[in-house]
Design a protein around this motif. Structure first.
Motif, mmCIF file in Angstrom:
data_model
loop_
_atom_site.group_PDB
_atom_site.id
_atom_site.type_symbol
_atom_site.label_atom_id
_atom_site.label_comp_id
_atom_site.label_asym_id
_atom_site.label_seq_id
_atom_site.Cartn_x
_atom_site.Cartn_y
_atom_site.Cartn_z
ATOM 1 N N GLY A 1 35.750 20.799 35.623
ATOM 2 C CA GLY A 1 35.228 20.146 36.815
ATOM 3 C C GLY A 1 34.371 21.095 37.541
ATOM 4 N N GLY A 2 34.607 22.655 37.356
ATOM 5 C CA GLY A 2 33.899 23.722 38.056
ATOM 6 C C GLY A 2 34.646 24.261 38.758
ATOM 7 N N ASP A 3 35.818 23.815 39.361
ATOM 8 C CA ASP A 3 36.487 24.710 40.317
ATOM 9 C C ASP A 3 35.776 25.105 41.553
ATOM 10 O OD1 ASP A 3 38.652 26.185 41.760
ATOM 11 O OD2 ASP A 3 38.176 27.810 40.535
ATOM 12 N N ARG A 4 35.222 23.961 42.477
ATOM 13 C CA ARG A 4 34.351 24.035 43.360
ATOM 14 C C ARG A 4 34.711 24.952 44.411
ATOM 15 N NH1 ARG A 4 32.201 19.388 47.886
ATOM 16 N NH2 ARG A 4 30.983 20.750 48.966
ATOM 17 N N TYR A 5 35.938 24.902 44.894
ATOM 18 C CA TYR A 5 36.712 26.055 45.838
ATOM 19 C C TYR A 5 37.476 27.234 45.098
ATOM 20 C CZ TYR A 5 35.527 21.870 48.643
ATOM 21 O OH TYR A 5 34.969 20.873 49.121
ATOM 22 N N MET A 6 36.805 27.708 44.124
ATOM 23 C CA MET A 6 37.058 28.974 43.384
ATOM 24 C C MET A 6 38.575 29.396 43.678
ATOM 25 S SD MET A 6 33.447 30.778 44.402
ATOM 26 C CE MET A 6 31.955 29.964 43.863
ATOM 27 N N LEU A 7 39.534 28.443 43.384
ATOM 28 C CA LEU A 7 40.845 29.054 43.203
ATOM 29 C C LEU A 7 41.152 29.904 42.013
ATOM 30 C CD1 LEU A 7 40.993 26.127 44.595
ATOM 31 C CD2 LEU A 7 43.472 25.713 43.818
ATOM 32 N N CYS A 8 40.501 29.772 40.795
ATOM 33 C CA CYS A 8 40.684 30.699 39.631
ATOM 34 C C CYS A 8 40.406 31.991 40.135
ATOM 35 C CB CYS A 8 40.076 29.966 38.486
ATOM 36 S SG CYS A 8 40.868 28.304 37.921
ATOM 37 N N ALA A 9 39.107 32.146 40.607
ATOM 38 C CA ALA A 9 38.583 33.352 41.014
ATOM 39 C C ALA A 9 39.489 34.120 41.983
ATOM 40 C CB ALA A 9 37.224 32.997 41.570
ATOM 41 N N ASP A 10 40.100 33.504 42.853
ATOM 42 C CA ASP A 10 40.964 34.259 43.838
ATOM 43 C C ASP A 10 42.526 34.323 43.519
ATOM 44 O OD1 ASP A 10 39.146 34.982 45.832
ATOM 45 O OD2 ASP A 10 39.445 33.157 47.099
ATOM 46 N N PHE A 11 42.720 33.461 42.338
ATOM 47 C CA PHE A 11 44.427 33.674 42.142
ATOM 48 C C PHE A 11 44.782 34.955 41.589
ATOM 49 C CE2 PHE A 11 47.762 33.359 38.943
ATOM 50 C CZ PHE A 11 48.384 32.505 39.419
ATOM 51 N N ALA A 12 44.255 35.829 41.282
ATOM 52 C CA ALA A 12 44.871 37.255 40.929
ATOM 53 C C ALA A 12 44.814 37.985 42.274
ATOM 54 C CB ALA A 12 43.910 38.189 39.902
ATOM 55 N N ALA A 13 43.989 38.105 43.109
ATOM 56 C CA ALA A 13 43.854 38.780 44.490
ATOM 57 C C ALA A 13 45.094 38.057 45.223
ATOM 58 C CB ALA A 13 42.830 38.518 45.012
ATOM 59 N N TYR A 14 45.115 36.748 45.046
ATOM 60 C CA TYR A 14 46.013 35.987 45.985
ATOM 61 C C TYR A 14 47.536 36.690 45.715
ATOM 62 C CZ TYR A 14 48.671 32.169 47.827
ATOM 63 O OH TYR A 14 49.441 31.120 48.682
ATOM 64 N N LEU A 15 47.971 36.587 44.345
ATOM 65 C CA LEU A 15 49.367 37.261 43.646
ATOM 66 C C LEU A 15 49.606 38.574 44.346
ATOM 67 C CD1 LEU A 15 49.185 34.401 42.087
ATOM 68 C CD2 LEU A 15 49.868 35.841 40.183
ATOM 69 N N GLU A 16 48.755 39.327 44.320
ATOM 70 C CA GLU A 16 48.733 40.608 44.741
ATOM 71 C C GLU A 16 49.104 40.795 46.283
ATOM 72 O OE1 GLU A 16 46.132 44.788 44.925
ATOM 73 O OE2 GLU A 16 45.233 43.177 43.776
ATOM 74 N N ALA A 17 48.377 39.939 46.949
ATOM 75 C CA ALA A 17 48.619 39.963 48.501
ATOM 76 C C ALA A 17 50.158 39.453 48.696
ATOM 77 C CB ALA A 17 47.761 39.193 49.137
ATOM 78 N N GLN A 18 50.380 38.487 47.993
ATOM 79 C CA GLN A 18 51.738 37.954 48.039
ATOM 80 C C GLN A 18 52.825 38.786 47.725
ATOM 81 O OE1 GLN A 18 53.054 35.273 49.558
ATOM 82 N NE2 GLN A 18 51.547 33.481 49.344
#
Length: 833
Positions: free
Chosen positions: A760-777
């Motif tokens: 579906g294209g991941d309109r809100y780019m969760l996949c792109a931000d996932f790794a950086a989000y884990l690092e911040a967590q």
């Protein structure tokens, strides 16, 4: 009773004069006897709520009348705030605190064997709004009164507010929220203030006595708008403003002849149809009937409000050319945009002004606040709906557009596509009126609600209009009232702050900077830490009655509370929770964490509802798993509203503000959580950027793409599968959801969610931000676990530097730079001994 409304340093209950306590006690019993018809022995808890509210209301009325008289005497410019939402929340505790009678009220109730906190729980939630937009409106009315700006809010007297949310088998179910079922002691019915509001009919052209062509709107149906007033006191009760809410009544009542013929349904059909306008906040607009009702609501309240504003103006001023001098009307989002053609209709058709003069008055009177950057959220209405329900307004809109486009073509000859882009009418795929364009062209100022949002308005959704009107767009970053969100919601922390720096911060939030040196004091850090622990324990006790299983107050309370929407990315939060679950099963050293999510999905928003179901399915597995439940809890708190927010925000350690960069206009939940000492994990979006500038970027956990990155990747072609393929942890999480790990009885239940992130294209780019989000967590977790003292120091510094985000200061900026008024009470001038 001695006037205690302007005292901010109320003594302890033990030091209260007996006569004050006796006077309040007498008032309570008098209301119980003459208002309820009971004595104290027979009174129910709800009876005690009603009589306490009416006793406090008596004090408000005295100042309210004084405020109205003073505004009339001074002939001050009036501010009118038009908003389809006012998320007021409960009023009893707020009004007791504002009027300065907390101690005496508590003491009087105690003599009668009653407790104010228990009584306050009897109050239904005045759920006249959905989220940040409605809560902003409520904060602004409070701040206008606090700083001494005479004005009113205008909205709808919804019989059923935002729906009650219940979770059944993990799914959201909407329940009617009849907050008026047992009456509202704060409101005053104004049956004498009534205006007929027309729908349908046709326009007639005629010539007036001077031979000039005129238009007249007639026929169709009429609905009567009747007023209800809610007094809203400023802190210290120097000024009391009000919100005027419009109820809908049938212009024709009960049809006795039909009833006598046995046609009982038809006898009341017209009345019932008319009164549906004020029944429900945000009817489901996935149906044509729901869309039409929403359209009618918007015109109904805008038209009634303008009639009321003009009536009030004309009582004192005969020259309508002075309207912008004496009246400012703020359009809160596009919902009241139809006020632009309505004011033109009133000025031209009813007051016989020529077009040019009417248009100058209109633009000088209106200002418009934009709340979204999402093109699909910029409201449009079919021309066909206007033709059928508001034919005169469509004529006026066409004329506004024709004159506007003539000017565009004159100024920019040859740029034919520019005229198409800025037109008030979208031609394809069907003719629709662009309500945001209408509000923009019909206002003298248009403001964004955070600096990034405003910059993106200029460069994006309104770039062409900004080119035409380069001085029209301004920024006014949102704010919140510290009275509700710290003083009332977090009395323990509020008391600790007041004990060290005094009370001045309640009306001058910049005074919280005096806490900065205290962040280095070990004793103060320990006291703040203890208050946070108490807030977490208090929330845990309250949630124990609503969810199964205890919470661990020593765990990190990780909070995301806001409307459920794909761009706000509650789904990214859930992906992280599942990843933590996998790490626990792998034997990793993962610190205890409690993840709290709350929010409502619009009834017709299928994907948002699917996300709620996923959250609850994941929670059901994780919270039952004996291998992980002591280290990880996921809790969806149902029926999120102002009162629930007041419980959650003081207890939050970590505030999740993780929207896709460039999608969140501002946010105010981020401000409320930070003011209560939560540290923010978030994207560089909305007001997060300005919060970081104030509190120090080292005290936040930023991650992910910038708005520029998102725009570039979208333009170049974003493929989420690339990010999934390169991140085994993400792939595993998505596979678990897709394969039915969290829905074994229905393995395919959540596949549409996964498809939206991949094919579906991941309109809100969760996949792109996932790794950086884990690092911040992980970074946040290490600080919380390894150095709780430093975490608390950062928390104190965050609180201390939140002064910029007081709604009082924001309202004063509106007053000076948009409305052209001078507040009576400058910030910080309300402190009296």
């Amino acid at each position: 009773m001695t006037d205690r409304r302007r005292r901010s340093d109320t003594p302890s209950a033990a030091a209260l004069p007996d006569r004050e306590v006796r006077d309040v006690q007498r008032r309570l019993l008098d209301h119980l006897k003459h208002g309820i018809g009971k004595d104290a022995g027979d009174a129910t808890p709800h009876d005690w709520y009603m009589v306490t509210a009416r006793t406090v209301r008596d004090l408000l009325v005295e100042t309210w009348i004084d405020s109205l008289r003073q505004a009339d005497h001074s002939d001050a410019k009036r501010i009118y705030y038009l908003s389809l939402e006012f998320l007021i929340g409960r009023s009893l505790k707020a009004n007791v605190l504002s009027t300065g009678v907390l101690d005496v009220t508590c003491a009087a109730l105690a003599v009668l064997g009653q407790d104010l906190d228990a009584i306050a729980e009897q109050e239904p939630e005045a759920a006249l709004g959905n989220g940040g937009l409605g809560r902003l409106a409520a904060c602004f009315i409070d701040s206008m009164a606090t700083v001494g700006i005479p004005g009113m809010g205008y909205g709808i007297h919804y019989h059923h507010g935002m729906f009650g949310q219940v979770i059944e088998n993990g799914e959201q179910r909407e329940m009617p929220e009849n907050w008026l079922a047992r009456g509202n002691p704060w409101e005053f019915a104004r049956p004498e203030v009534a205006y007929p509001i027309r729908f349908g009919g046709h326009t007639v052209e005629y010539r007036d006595q001077d031979g000039r062509p005129r238009r007249h709107w007639e026929g169709g149906e009429e609905v009567i708008a009747t007023a209800y007033d809610l007094p809203i006191p400023g802190f210290g009760a120097w000024t009391v403003n009000n919100i005027r809410l419009w109820d809908a009544k049938a212009s024709k009542g009960f049809d006795l002849a039909r009833f006598n013929r046995g046609d009982y349904i038809e006898a009341v059909r017209e009345a019932s149809a008319s009164e549906t306008i004020a029944q429900v906040l945000y009817p489901d607009d996935s149906t044509s009937q729901g869309k039409e009702l929403r359209f009618k609501q918007e015109y109904f309240f805008a038209a009634a409000s303008l009639r009321d504003i003009l009536r009030r103006f004309l009582k004192r001023h005969g020259d309508l050319a002075r309207l912008p001098e004496k009246v400012a009307v703020q359009l809160n989002d596009t919902h009241p945009s139809v006020a632009v053609p309505e004011l033109m209709r009133l000025l031209m058709d009813e007051h016989r002004l020529p077009w040019g003069e009417a248009w100058e008055i209109c633009v000088g009177t209106f200002a418009y606040t934009n709340h979204t950057l999402l093109p699909e959220a910029l409201e449009t209405w079919p021309v066909a709906l206007f033709e059928r329900l508001l034919p005169r307004h469509l004529e006026i809109i066409y004329e506004i557009n024709a004159r506007f486009l003539d000017d565009v073509r004159h100024r920019f000859p040859g740029e034919h596509d520019l005229a198409r882009r800025v037109s008030l009418i979208a031609e394809e795929p069907e003719k629709r009126v662009r309500m945001a364009h209408l509000a923009f062209v019909g206002s003298h100022k248009v403001n964004g609600v955070a600096r990034l949002h405003t910059d993106l308005m200029r460069a994006g959704i309104f770039s062409d209009l900004h080119r035409l009107f380069p001085d029209r767009i301004v920024n006014r970053t949102n704010g919140i009232t510290p009275r509700r969100w710290l003083n009332q919601a977090n009395p323990g922390l509020s008391g600790l702050i007041t004990a060290r720096i005094g009370e001045a911060w309640k009306t001058d939030l910049e005074r919280l900077r005096e806490l900065m040196p205290l962040a280095e004091e070990e004793g103060f850090r320990a006291a703040v830490m203890a208050e946070k622990r108490e807030a977490k324990e208090r929330l845990s006790r309250w949630l124990a009655h609503r969810i199964s299983g205890p919470l661990d107050p020593s765990s990190l309370f990780d909070v995301q509370v806001k409307r459920i929407h794909e761009y706000k990315r509650q789904l990214l939060n859930v992906l992280h929770v599942i990843h933590r679950y996998n790490r626990l099963w792998a034997g990793d050293d993962v610190a205890p964490r409690t993840v709290l999510i709350a929010g409502k999905a619009a009834p017709g928003y299928a994907m948002a509802k699917a996300i709620i179901r996923l959250i609850n399915d994941v929670a059901d597995v994780i919270n039952r798993d004996p291998a992980t439940r002591d280290a990880l809890k996921l809790v969806f708190v149902p029926d999120y509203n102002v009162s629930v927010a007041e419980r959650i925000m003081p207890a939050a350690d970590l505030s999740q503000q993780i929207s896709t960069a460039g999608t969140e206009a501002s946010g105010t939940g981020n401000m409320k959580l930070a003011l209560n000492g939560a540290l923010t994990i978030g994207t560089r979006d909305g007001a997060n950027i300005e919060i970081a500038e104030e509190v120090g970027e080292e005290n936040l956990f930023f991650f992910g793409l910038s708005a520029g990155d998102v725009e570039r990747m979208t333009r170049e072609g974003y493929d989420p599968k690339v990010f999934v393929a390169s991140n085994p942890a993400l792939a595993r999480v998505l596979d678990m959801i897709s394969d039915g790990y969290f829905s074994p009885s229905d393995p395919g239940r959540h596949r549409p969610i996964i498809e939206s992130l991949t094919s579906g294209g991941d309109r809100y780019m969760l996949c792109a931000d996932f790794a950086a989000y884990l690092e911040a967590q992980d970074k946040a977790e290490r600080l919380f676990v390894d150095d709780p003292d430093d975490w608390t120091r950062r928390s104190i510094l965050t609180i201390a530097r939140m002064g910029k985000f007081s709604a009082d200061g924001v309202v004063m900026d509106y007053a000076r730079e948009i409305w052209g008024v001078q507040p009576t009470h400058p910030a910080g001038a309300l402190h009296v001994a």
